[in-house]
Design a protein around this motif. Structure first.
Motif, PDB file in Angstrom:
ATOM      1  N   ARG A 184       0.817  -1.214   0.000  1.00  0.00           N
ATOM      2  CA  ARG A 184       0.000   0.000   0.000  1.00  0.00           C
ATOM      3  C   ARG A 184       0.855   1.270   0.000  1.00  0.00           C
ATOM      4  N   HIS A 185       0.190   2.379  -0.311  1.00  0.00           N
ATOM      5  CA  HIS A 185       0.783   3.709  -0.190  1.00  0.00           C
ATOM      6  C   HIS A 185       0.574   4.200   1.248  1.00  0.00           C
ATOM      7  N   GLY A 186       0.912   5.463   1.493  1.00  0.00           N
ATOM      8  CA  GLY A 186       0.686   6.038   2.816  1.00  0.00           C
ATOM      9  C   GLY A 186       1.886   6.726   3.420  1.00  0.00           C
ATOM     10  N   GLY A 187       2.940   6.933   2.599  1.00  0.00           N
ATOM     11  CA  GLY A 187       4.090   7.693   3.075  1.00  0.00           C
ATOM     12  C   GLY A 187       4.775   7.090   4.280  1.00  0.00           C
ATOM     13  N   TRP A 188       4.711   5.787   4.406  1.00  0.00           N
ATOM     14  CA  TRP A 188       5.340   5.029   5.487  1.00  0.00           C
ATOM     15  C   TRP A 188       4.600   5.129   6.824  1.00  0.00           C
ATOM     16  N   VAL A 189       3.776   6.145   7.007  1.00  0.00           N
ATOM     17  CA  VAL A 189       3.240   6.428   8.339  1.00  0.00           C
ATOM     18  C   VAL A 189       1.729   6.235   8.459  1.00  0.00           C
ATOM     19  N   LEU A 190       1.025   6.122   7.342  1.00  0.00           N
ATOM     20  CA  LEU A 190      -0.433   6.105   7.359  1.00  0.00           C
ATOM     21  C   LEU A 190      -0.997   4.871   6.653  1.00  0.00           C
ATOM     22  N   PHE A 191      -2.275   4.643   6.934  1.00  0.00           N
ATOM     23  CA  PHE A 191      -3.149   3.721   6.195  1.00  0.00           C
ATOM     24  C   PHE A 191      -2.930   2.254   6.558  1.00  0.00           C
ATOM     25  N   SER A 192      -3.942   1.494   6.156  1.00  0.00           N
ATOM     26  CA  SER A 192      -3.993   0.057   6.411  1.00  0.00           C
ATOM     27  C   SER A 192      -4.723  -0.590   5.241  1.00  0.00           C
ATOM     28  N   VAL A 193      -4.479  -1.865   4.996  1.00  0.00           N
ATOM     29  CA  VAL A 193      -5.112  -2.509   3.851  1.00  0.00           C
ATOM     30  C   VAL A 193      -6.602  -2.761   4.061  1.00  0.00           C
ATOM     31  N   ASP A 194      -7.104  -2.532   5.278  1.00  0.00           N
ATOM     32  CA  ASP A 194      -8.556  -2.610   5.467  1.00  0.00           C
ATOM     33  C   ASP A 194      -9.235  -1.260   5.364  1.00  0.00           C
ATOM     34  N   ASP A 195      -8.472  -0.205   5.042  1.00  0.00           N
ATOM     35  CA  ASP A 195      -9.088   1.079   4.724  1.00  0.00           C
ATOM     36  C   ASP A 195      -9.926   0.931   3.461  1.00  0.00           C
ATOM     37  N   ALA A 196     -11.053   1.610   3.415  1.00  0.00           N
ATOM     38  CA  ALA A 196     -11.997   1.423   2.309  1.00  0.00           C
ATOM     39  C   ALA A 196     -11.367   1.719   0.956  1.00  0.00           C
ATOM     40  N   SER A 197     -10.565   2.784   0.858  1.00  0.00           N
ATOM     41  CA  SER A 197      -9.991   3.145  -0.447  1.00  0.00           C
ATOM     42  C   SER A 197      -8.999   2.096  -0.929  1.00  0.00           C
ATOM     43  N   ILE A 198      -8.219   1.526  -0.013  1.00  0.00           N
ATOM     44  CA  ILE A 198      -7.241   0.514  -0.401  1.00  0.00           C
ATOM     45  C   ILE A 198      -7.943  -0.802  -0.718  1.00  0.00           C
ATOM     46  N   HIS A 199      -8.925  -1.164   0.104  1.00  0.00           N
ATOM     47  CA  HIS A 199      -9.691  -2.380  -0.192  1.00  0.00           C
ATOM     48  C   HIS A 199     -10.364  -2.261  -1.564  1.00  0.00           C
ATOM     49  N   ARG A 200     -10.872  -1.070  -1.878  1.00  0.00           N
ATOM     50  CA  ARG A 200     -11.542  -0.852  -3.162  1.00  0.00           C
ATOM     51  C   ARG A 200     -10.560  -1.059  -4.323  1.00  0.00           C
ATOM     52  N   GLU A 201      -9.325  -0.597  -4.166  1.00  0.00           N
ATOM     53  CA  GLU A 201      -8.339  -0.801  -5.229  1.00  0.00           C
ATOM     54  C   GLU A 201      -7.991  -2.284  -5.369  1.00  0.00           C
ATOM     55  N   CYS A 202      -7.840  -2.980  -4.252  1.00  0.00           N
ATOM     56  CA  CYS A 202      -7.553  -4.418  -4.319  1.00  0.00           C
ATOM     57  C   CYS A 202      -8.713  -5.164  -4.978  1.00  0.00           C
ATOM     58  N   LEU A 203      -9.931  -4.750  -4.663  1.00  0.00           N
ATOM     59  CA  LEU A 203     -11.120  -5.330  -5.304  1.00  0.00           C
ATOM     60  C   LEU A 203     -11.054  -5.118  -6.815  1.00  0.00           C
ATOM     61  N   ARG A 204     -10.699  -3.902  -7.218  1.00  0.00           N
ATOM     62  CA  ARG A 204     -10.640  -3.570  -8.647  1.00  0.00           C
ATOM     63  C   ARG A 204      -9.587  -4.419  -9.354  1.00  0.00           C
ATOM     64  N   PHE A 205      -8.411  -4.533  -8.763  1.00  0.00           N
ATOM     65  CA  PHE A 205      -7.359  -5.350  -9.360  1.00  0.00           C
ATOM     66  C   PHE A 205      -7.801  -6.808  -9.467  1.00  0.00           C
ATOM     67  N   SER A 206      -8.337  -7.333  -8.368  1.00  0.00           N
ATOM     68  CA  SER A 206      -8.694  -8.749  -8.324  1.00  0.00           C
ATOM     69  C   SER A 206      -9.781  -9.097  -9.332  1.00  0.00           C
ATOM     70  N   SER A 207     -10.807  -8.267  -9.414  1.00  0.00           N
ATOM     71  CA  SER A 207     -11.956  -8.598 -10.256  1.00  0.00           C
ATOM     72  C   SER A 207     -11.716  -8.299 -11.728  1.00  0.00           C
ATOM     73  N   ARG A 208     -10.909  -7.275 -12.038  1.00  0.00           N
ATOM     74  CA  ARG A 208     -10.786  -6.842 -13.424  1.00  0.00           C
ATOM     75  C   ARG A 208      -9.556  -7.389 -14.146  1.00  0.00           C
ATOM     76  N   LEU A 209      -8.527  -7.787 -13.418  1.00  0.00           N
ATOM     77  CA  LEU A 209      -7.344  -8.270 -14.129  1.00  0.00           C
ATOM     78  C   LEU A 209      -7.554  -9.636 -14.772  1.00  0.00           C
ATOM     79  N   PRO A 210      -8.123 -10.638 -14.172  1.00  0.00           N
ATOM     80  CA  PRO A 210      -8.349 -10.888 -12.747  1.00  0.00           C
ATOM     81  C   PRO A 210      -7.085 -11.483 -12.117  1.00  0.00           C
ATOM     82  N   ALA A 211      -7.056 -11.465 -10.766  1.00  0.00           N
ATOM     83  CA  ALA A 211      -5.883 -11.952 -10.049  1.00  0.00           C
ATOM     84  C   ALA A 211      -6.254 -12.209  -8.594  1.00  0.00           C
ATOM     85  N   ILE A 212      -5.428 -12.986  -7.929  1.00  0.00           N
ATOM     86  CA  ILE A 212      -5.502 -13.066  -6.471  1.00  0.00           C
ATOM     87  C   ILE A 212      -4.587 -11.985  -5.925  1.00  0.00           C
ATOM     88  N   VAL A 213      -5.122 -11.104  -5.105  1.00  0.00           N
ATOM     89  CA  VAL A 213      -4.342 -10.034  -4.501  1.00  0.00           C
ATOM     90  C   VAL A 213      -4.038 -10.398  -3.053  1.00  0.00           C
TER      91      VAL A 213
END
Length: 321
Positions: A82-111
């Motif tokens: 994930r991004h976050g400048g080393w100090v912020l965010f988590s992979v269960d944040d809605a915006s990051i989960h949404r990106e993982c969802l997009r990658f997984s469903s559209r590529l498709p891939a296991i993320v």
């Protein structure tokens, strides 16, 4: 006129023990391992290192492609930083989960999204160690008969990609070099995807000066991020921050798998990303660059059209690997 405060910009406060309080409260998404009628992915959280509390979120598409024999085709595995400048965010944040969802469903891939440790509570190279823990954990699922079922049943361990945005892109580069020290068979890392990778240096670049007052990533914030993550006593010309300097790591770059670097010309760090691409190419790496004239730091998280373009670019890259 009030003085700009990078701590306020990041919504963090420095504590007396050197840790920080993160005041930004973002919506979270719980893992959902059982698909509902409208779900395009399922997800689950797995702890991979109890001591460091590192965990991953595995995201699997519900619509699985089939091959020519009408059996389920195995999916590429994307280990996501994930991004976050080393100090912020988590992979269960809605915006990051949404990106993982997009990658997984559209590529498709296991993320496999890695929730690595934050700075300054854990300074580099802790995040690189977490990345290697995640890569080795994925490898171990392939050789363990009791390994993670989604990966064993649907993942193609011979087609693993490392993806990272911002500081995650920095982690991808370092982890790929560190992976040469490990026996990862049967896991094979075949591509690196670095989206606006975060690098720095003591000497200012033109893009940093031109965009010093950037709305998202102003120069004092960039400086603070490096101050909080670099080991004390190291400056921004250490290879963790500035891999373009000469050092023993440069001799290993020719061994890297195919690389994709994504950038946008109004990002303050664009000059460093272009310098990074030049270094990769002159060091013998197979690198493709996708630099967009119109766009800013983290635009793919704010603009649905740019998010779709990024997925298409990654899909093309994966097909070519």
């Amino acid at each position: 006129m009030s003085k700009f405060d990078p701590y306020t910009h990041l919504r963090i406060a420095l504590n007396s023990d050197g840790s920080i309080t993160r005041c930004l409260q973002l919506p979270k998404v719980k893992a959902n391992p059982v698909a509902g009628p409208d779900d395009v992915v399922v997800s689950k959280d797995v702890t991979i290192n109890v001591e460091t509390k590192t965990w991953v979120r595995i995201v699997l598409p519900t619509k699985l492609p089939s091959n020519d024999h009408n059996t389920v085709a195995r999916l590429p595995i994307i280990i996501y930083f994930r991004h976050g400048g080393w100090v912020l965010f988590s992979v269960d944040d809605a915006s990051i989960h949404r990106e993982c969802l997009r990658f997984s469903s559209r590529l498709p891939a296991i993320v496999v999204a890695v929730n690595y440790r934050h700075a300054p509570e854990n300074r580099l190279p802790a995040q690189y160690h977490d990345a290697m823990d995640a890569i080795c954990w994925v490898k171990n699922q392939a050789i363990n008969p009791e390994g993670e079922q989604w990966l064993r049943d649907y993942g193609d361990f011979s087609r693993c990609y490392l993806y990272g945005c911002g500081c995650g892109g920095n982690i991808v580069f370092s982890a790929a070099l560190r992976s040469f020290e490990r026996d990862l068979e049967p896991l094979k890392i075949v591509g690196l995807i670095m989206n606006q990778p975060l690098f720095g240096g003591e000497k200012r670049t033109k893009s940093e000066l031109d965009h010093a007052a950037d709305e998202i990533l102003p120069l004092p914030v960039l400086d603070l991020m490096w101050e909080l993550v670099l080991p004390k006593g190291l400056d921004r010309d250490h290879r963790y921050c500035n891999p373009m300097i000469m050092g023993p790591h440069r001799s290993q770059i020719c061994r890297l798998p195919k690389c994709l670097v994504v950038g946008y010309y109004t990002d303050p760090t664009i000059d460093r990303q272009q310098e990074f691409v030049t270094m990769l190419a002159t060091s013998g790496a197979n690198v493709s660059a996708w630099f967009d004239d119109a766009g800013f730091h983290a635009i793919h998280l704010l603009d649905p059209q740019r998010a779709a373009e990024l997925v298409d670019t990654i899909k093309t890259f994966i097909i070519g690997c």
